[in-house]
Design a protein around this motif. Structure first.
Motif, short mmCIF file in Angstrom:
data_model
loop_
_atom_site.label_atom_id
_atom_site.label_comp_id
_atom_site.label_asym_id
_atom_site.label_seq_id
_atom_site.Cartn_x
_atom_site.Cartn_y
_atom_site.Cartn_z
N ALA A 213 0.84 -1.20 0.00
CA ALA A 213 0.00 0.00 0.00
C ALA A 213 0.87 1.25 0.00
N ARG A 214 2.01 1.17 0.64
CA ARG A 214 2.97 2.27 0.66
C ARG A 214 4.34 1.74 0.22
N LEU A 215 5.12 2.62 -0.40
CA LEU A 215 6.49 2.27 -0.72
C LEU A 215 7.25 2.10 0.59
N LEU A 238 8.76 12.02 -1.23
CA LEU A 238 7.88 10.88 -1.49
C LEU A 238 6.96 10.73 -0.29
N PRO A 239 5.89 11.50 -0.23
CA PRO A 239 5.07 11.56 0.99
C PRO A 239 4.45 10.24 1.39
N ASP A 240 4.25 9.33 0.45
CA ASP A 240 3.65 8.04 0.79
C ASP A 240 4.68 6.98 1.15
N ALA A 241 5.95 7.33 1.15
CA ALA A 241 7.00 6.34 1.44
C ALA A 241 7.21 6.20 2.95
N ARG A 242 7.56 5.00 3.33
CA ARG A 242 7.95 4.74 4.72
C ARG A 242 9.38 4.22 4.69
N VAL A 243 10.30 4.92 5.36
CA VAL A 243 11.72 4.59 5.33
C VAL A 243 12.17 4.13 6.70
N THR A 244 12.78 2.95 6.76
CA THR A 244 13.35 2.44 8.00
C THR A 244 14.84 2.27 7.81
N ALA A 339 14.47 6.83 -8.55
CA ALA A 339 14.69 5.38 -8.53
C ALA A 339 13.77 4.69 -7.55
N LEU A 340 13.54 5.31 -6.39
CA LEU A 340 12.63 4.73 -5.41
C LEU A 340 11.19 4.79 -5.90
N ALA A 341 10.83 5.91 -6.50
CA ALA A 341 9.47 6.04 -7.04
C ALA A 341 9.22 5.03 -8.15
N GLU A 342 10.26 4.72 -8.92
CA GLU A 342 10.13 3.74 -9.99
C GLU A 342 9.79 2.36 -9.44
N ILE A 343 10.34 2.03 -8.27
CA ILE A 343 10.01 0.75 -7.64
C ILE A 343 8.52 0.66 -7.36
N ALA A 344 7.96 1.78 -6.86
CA ALA A 344 6.52 1.79 -6.55
C ALA A 344 5.68 1.72 -7.82
N ARG A 345 6.13 2.40 -8.89
CA ARG A 345 5.36 2.40 -10.14
C ARG A 345 5.43 1.07 -10.87
N ASP A 346 6.57 0.40 -10.79
CA ASP A 346 6.79 -0.79 -11.60
C ASP A 346 7.36 -1.92 -10.75
N PRO A 347 6.57 -2.46 -9.83
CA PRO A 347 7.10 -3.54 -8.98
C PRO A 347 7.47 -4.79 -9.77
N SER A 348 6.82 -5.03 -10.90
CA SER A 348 7.16 -6.20 -11.71
C SER A 348 8.57 -6.05 -12.31
#
Length: 386
Positions: A213-215, A238-244, A339-348
């Protein structure tokens, strides 16, 4: 979890002990592994059994004990108990010289009895060179990690001392070809080898769908060259990202006022594996370096089946290519954000890269077995027993 230990298509010059076992008639090599004082093999094994070594680790320090199955007798350095005065003297000499001659001196009999000595960093090989006789001693495989990152900036006295000691060694090995190039320029007469580092890679998790649901960005690591500030800067857009960030060295202030950023320490493998299982991506943000900073975390992520975004620096592209790891340039927060946003857009697409990264590890034998096998092959070469 499946077992993926089978490999094929090894590069030229690779010695895979499962394909090239010790030949009949070859003598057993007596190997002494000189480790830092806090890396005793017995203590390491106890921590490994207890699960206190977080990450993918071998029962012996960095897998060197695997050489026992490759025609070697392996002994490790041991630490003796010290009184406060002895500790003060040892630490004082270490601060003065940049290495630990006292710890090496205490191993002198075992060092001299070996056919070949393996060292894990320059701190150990400089100490070994200072202790061993200049002639007639064992061969020394001297692995460097950080020294040539800072070679040009060393104090002149340190550089003079290190130069004299390095000239006593038989071969210098490196985890990065970038690092090796600096050493070759400084010591054109020395034999230098690139020995890719590897962690136990016999088991890999299937790469599965990671639609979240969130990156969810997980960033482990304690190396001095991690660029945590640029990761936080990229994530802030990236307001919807959660970074740990899982680190003992990341400044806690970076997370203040940022609801999507957490900085903590993974206290156990169970906790680390839980973070990896829930990750959309593992991020390895780096400052420019020469020593393949981040390669351990990258390999752990690949084994866990998680896509990776990393800074292209330090020779990491000698291990993985851009079709396997999503690389960005150092210091470019915008590129990292994209690059991080691309992961969310294209997980495949990210999953496809993760699969190719796993195939790269199998094809090129990236792992502890190969790492140790290369040490054994180089030892036989030095000893004329190949």
């Amino acid at each position: 979890m499946r077992d993926d230990s089978a490999s094929a298509g090894a590069p030229v010059g690779y010695l895979d002990p499962t394909v090239h076992p010790r030949q009949a008639g070859q003598r057993v090599i007596d190997v002494f592994v000189h480790m830092a004082r806090d890396k005793d093999a017995d203590a390491w094994h106890r921590r490994w059994r207890a699960g206190d070594l977080v990450g993918v680790n071998d029962p012996t320090p960095y897998g060197y004990g695997r050489a026992e199955a490759m025609g070697c007798r392996v002994r490790f350095s041991t630490s003796r108990r010290e009184n406060p005065l002895e500790t003060l003297l040892r630490l004082g000499l270490r601060a003065l010289t940049g290495f630990d001659p006292v710890h090496a001196f205490r191993q002198r009999r075992a060092l001299r009895a070996a056919d070949v000595v393996w060292t894990h960093t320059e701190s150990q090989f400089l100490a070994v060179a200072a202790v061993l006789p200049r002639r007639g001693g064992p061969k020394v495989i001297a692995q460097s990690v950080w020294l040539f990152d800072r070679w040009e900036g060393l104090h002149p006295l340190h550089r003079w001392l290190y130069t004299r000691l390095i000239r006593r060694l038989d071969v210098l090995t490196f985890l990065s070809p970038v690092n090796m190039a600096v050493a070759q320029a400084a010591f054109p007469e020395k034999a230098c080898r690139f020995v890719p580092f590897g962690i136990p890679s016999e088991r890999m998790l299937e790469v599965g769908p990671r639609r979240r649901a969130r990156l969810t960005v997980v960033a482990p690591g304690n190396d001095r060259h991690r660029d945590w500030a640029i990761l936080v800067e990229a994530a802030s857009a990236l307001p919807d990202a959660r970074v740990t960030i899982l680190s003992m060295t990341a400044p806690k202030r970076l997370a203040r006022g940022r609801a999507g950023v957490r900085i903590k320490v993974a206290e156990s493998n169970e906790e680390l594996n839980g973070h990896l299982a829930g990750a959309s991506v593992v991020c390895v943000p780096l400052k420019p370096n020469r020593h393949a900073s981040g390669i351990t975390v990258i390999q752990e992520a690949v084994l866990a089946g998680v896509p990776v975004v990393a800074t292209r620096t330090g020779g990491l592209d000698a291990y993985f290519g851009p079709d396997e790891i999503r690389f960005v340039e150092a210091g470019d927060a915008g590129a990292l954000r994209e690059a991080l946003a691309e992961i969310a857009r294209d997980p495949s697409g990210a999953a496809a890269r993760a699969r190719r990264a796993q195939e790269r590890m199998r094809r090129d034998h990236l792992g502890a077995q190969s790492y140790v096998a290369r040490h054994v092959a180089l030892s036989r070469e030095l000893l004329g027993r190949a």
